[in-house]
Scaffold this motif. Structure first.
Motif, PDB file in Angstrom:
ATOM      1  N   ASP A   1       0.254 -12.485  10.497  1.00 44.32           N
ATOM      2  CA  ASP A   1      -0.840 -12.310   9.551  1.00 44.32           C
ATOM      3  C   ASP A   1      -0.794 -10.923   8.908  1.00 44.32           C
ATOM      4  N   PRO A   2       0.345 -10.629   8.245  1.00 42.41           N
ATOM      5  CA  PRO A   2       0.463  -9.286   7.654  1.00 42.41           C
ATOM      6  C   PRO A   2      -0.545  -9.073   6.529  1.00 42.41           C
ATOM      7  N   PRO A   3      -1.102  -7.870   6.471  1.00 36.92           N
ATOM      8  CA  PRO A   3      -2.020  -7.587   5.364  1.00 36.92           C
ATOM      9  C   PRO A   3      -1.249  -7.559   4.050  1.00 36.92           C
ATOM     10  N   PRO A   4      -1.927  -7.795   2.940  1.00 37.39           N
ATOM     11  CA  PRO A   4      -1.228  -7.744   1.650  1.00 37.39           C
ATOM     12  C   PRO A   4      -0.608  -6.364   1.433  1.00 37.39           C
ATOM     13  N   ALA A   5       0.524  -6.358   0.774  1.00 40.29           N
ATOM     14  CA  ALA A   5       1.193  -5.091   0.489  1.00 40.29           C
ATOM     15  C   ALA A   5       0.370  -4.286  -0.504  1.00 40.29           C
ATOM     16  N   LEU A   6       0.426  -2.986  -0.348  1.00 42.08           N
ATOM     17  CA  LEU A   6      -0.172  -2.092  -1.320  1.00 42.08           C
ATOM     18  C   LEU A   6       0.981  -1.414  -2.037  1.00 42.08           C
ATOM     19  N   SER A   7       1.158  -1.752  -3.287  1.00 41.23           N
ATOM     20  CA  SER A   7       2.252  -1.181  -4.066  1.00 41.23           C
ATOM     21  C   SER A   7       1.727  -0.083  -4.970  1.00 41.23           C
ATOM     22  N   ILE A   8       2.515   0.965  -5.073  1.00 41.69           N
ATOM     23  CA  ILE A   8       2.188   2.091  -5.933  1.00 41.69           C
ATOM     24  C   ILE A   8       3.318   2.294  -6.925  1.00 41.69           C
ATOM     25  N   ARG A   9       3.074   3.121  -7.923  1.00 38.64           N
ATOM     26  CA  ARG A   9       4.075   3.391  -8.953  1.00 38.64           C
ATOM     27  C   ARG A   9       4.680   4.774  -8.746  1.00 38.64           C
ATOM     28  N   PRO A  10       5.887   4.990  -9.216  1.00 35.08           N
ATOM     29  CA  PRO A  10       6.532   6.302  -9.065  1.00 35.08           C
ATOM     30  C   PRO A  10       5.741   7.434  -9.704  1.00 35.08           C
ATOM     31  N   THR A  11       4.921   7.120 -10.718  1.00 32.00           N
ATOM     32  CA  THR A  11       4.166   8.157 -11.415  1.00 32.00           C
ATOM     33  C   THR A  11       2.757   8.356 -10.860  1.00 32.00           C
TER      34      THR A  11
ATOM     35  N   LEU B   1       4.004   2.300   2.100  1.00 36.25           N
ATOM     36  CA  LEU B   1       3.594   1.718   0.824  1.00 36.25           C
ATOM     37  C   LEU B   1       4.848   1.375   0.042  1.00 36.25           C
ATOM     38  N   THR B   2       4.843   0.231  -0.609  1.00 38.21           N
ATOM     39  CA  THR B   2       5.984  -0.125  -1.449  1.00 38.21           C
ATOM     40  C   THR B   2       5.804   0.533  -2.818  1.00 38.21           C
ATOM     41  N   VAL B   3       6.929   0.896  -3.423  1.00 30.29           N
ATOM     42  CA  VAL B   3       6.917   1.511  -4.749  1.00 30.29           C
ATOM     43  C   VAL B   3       7.580   0.541  -5.715  1.00 30.29           C
ATOM     44  N   ILE B   4       6.854   0.205  -6.776  1.00 26.81           N
ATOM     45  CA  ILE B   4       7.356  -0.762  -7.753  1.00 26.81           C
ATOM     46  C   ILE B   4       7.453  -0.123  -9.131  1.00 26.81           C
ATOM     47  N   SER B   5       8.307  -0.694  -9.956  1.00 29.40           N
ATOM     48  CA  SER B   5       8.484  -0.248 -11.334  1.00 29.40           C
ATOM     49  C   SER B   5       7.219  -0.531 -12.131  1.00 29.40           C
ATOM     50  N   GLU B   6       6.858   0.423 -12.986  1.00 29.33           N
ATOM     51  CA  GLU B   6       5.679   0.237 -13.829  1.00 29.33           C
ATOM     52  C   GLU B   6       5.901  -0.867 -14.850  1.00 29.33           C
ATOM     53  N   ASP B   7       7.134  -1.010 -15.316  1.00 31.57           N
ATOM     54  CA  ASP B   7       7.430  -1.979 -16.370  1.00 31.57           C
ATOM     55  C   ASP B   7       7.714  -3.378 -15.843  1.00 31.57           C
ATOM     56  N   THR B   8       8.600  -3.469 -14.863  1.00 33.22           N
ATOM     57  CA  THR B   8       9.067  -4.779 -14.404  1.00 33.22           C
ATOM     58  C   THR B   8       8.450  -5.228 -13.089  1.00 33.22           C
ATOM     59  N   ARG B   9       7.740  -4.337 -12.418  1.00 31.23           N
ATOM     60  CA  ARG B   9       7.172  -4.597 -11.083  1.00 31.23           C
ATOM     61  C   ARG B   9       8.257  -4.850 -10.035  1.00 31.23           C
ATOM     62  N   ALA B  10       9.499  -4.467 -10.351  1.00 30.98           N
ATOM     63  CA  ALA B  10      10.598  -4.610  -9.394  1.00 30.98           C
ATOM     64  C   ALA B  10      10.411  -3.603  -8.262  1.00 30.98           C
ATOM     65  N   LEU B  11      10.814  -3.997  -7.080  1.00 33.72           N
ATOM     66  CA  LEU B  11      10.710  -3.138  -5.912  1.00 33.72           C
ATOM     67  C   LEU B  11      11.764  -2.032  -6.015  1.00 33.72           C
ATOM     68  N   LEU B  12      11.308  -0.789  -6.040  1.00 32.39           N
ATOM     69  CA  LEU B  12      12.213   0.358  -6.172  1.00 32.39           C
ATOM     70  C   LEU B  12      12.485   1.056  -4.850  1.00 32.39           C
ATOM     71  N   GLY B  13      11.496   1.046  -3.965  1.00 34.21           N
ATOM     72  CA  GLY B  13      11.638   1.754  -2.697  1.00 34.21           C
ATOM     73  C   GLY B  13      10.326   1.747  -1.948  1.00 34.21           C
ATOM     74  N   TYR B  14      10.132   2.778  -1.131  1.00 28.41           N
ATOM     75  CA  TYR B  14       8.911   2.849  -0.339  1.00 28.41           C
ATOM     76  C   TYR B  14       8.542   4.293  -0.061  1.00 28.41           C
ATOM     77  N   LEU B  15       7.313   4.471   0.384  1.00 27.35           N
ATOM     78  CA  LEU B  15       6.803   5.771   0.755  1.00 27.35           C
ATOM     79  C   LEU B  15       6.315   5.661   2.191  1.00 27.35           C
ATOM     80  N   SER B  16       6.957   6.391   3.070  1.00 24.44           N
ATOM     81  CA  SER B  16       6.605   6.403   4.488  1.00 24.44           C
ATOM     82  C   SER B  16       5.604   7.529   4.724  1.00 24.44           C
TER      83      SER B  16
END
Length: 165
Positions: free
Chosen positions: A32-42, A60-75
């Motif tokens: 039952d993982p909680p929904p991901a919280l995605s942030i933008r590089p900016t 936190l997952t980091v996604i592209s502002e334009d495409t919402r593609a997964l770019l990386g994460y912030l630990s």
């Protein structure tokens, strides 16, 4: 992400695990993982910290502002170290502290809600293709279009503790 690897069936690495007996067919969905919280590089680091602490998230997952593609994460543990060392400031953008996924020449294991917990444990213990232990897994749909959540080894441990013998 250039290529992906999905492994189904028996994983030999976890058969001797003390936890493996308790999984009994359970999948990532059972955590039952909680929904991901995605942030933008900016986004600012201070904003990312606030969002993570409000939800008690360690990654936190980091996604592209334009495409919402997964770019990386912030630990969050790594971010605290970077702040302590003075490598980044709270006013800096997330992109200065994020860890990017290496796309070229890497094979990523797809973790979905249907992934058996034995495979998830194997991923945490051996990493991608045995490249080393992993702290967390990004849960996506099978086509990797949507980030559904993030699970950690602690989530797996808590599941085992809650599961009746």
């Amino acid at each position: 992400m250039a290529a992906s690897l999905q492994v189904n069936g028996t994983i030999s690495g976890t058969m001797g695990s003390p936890w493996a007996q308790k999984y009994r067919g359970a999948t990532v969905e059972d955590l039952d993982p909680p929904p991901a919280l995605s942030i933008r590089p900016t986004d600012s680091i201070s904003s990312a910290l606030m969002n993570a602490y409000e939800r008690d998230y360690t990654h936190l997952t980091v996604i592209s502002e334009d495409t919402r593609a997964l770019l990386g994460y912030l630990s969050m543990p790594r971010l605290k170290e970077l702040l302590k060392q003075g490598s980044v400031n709270e006013s800096d953008w997330v992109e200065k502290a994020m860890q990017r996924f290496r796309r070229r020449g890497n094979v990523y294991k797809i973790i979905t809600m249907d992934t058996p917990l034995e495979e998830l444990e194997d991923f945490f213990n051996g990493g991608v293709n045995g490249s080393g232990p992993q702290d967390f897994a990004v849960v996506t749909d099978i086509s990797r279009r949507f980030v559904l959540g993030v699970v950690t080894k602690d989530d797996l441990e808590e599941f085992v503790k809650r599961r009746p013998a």
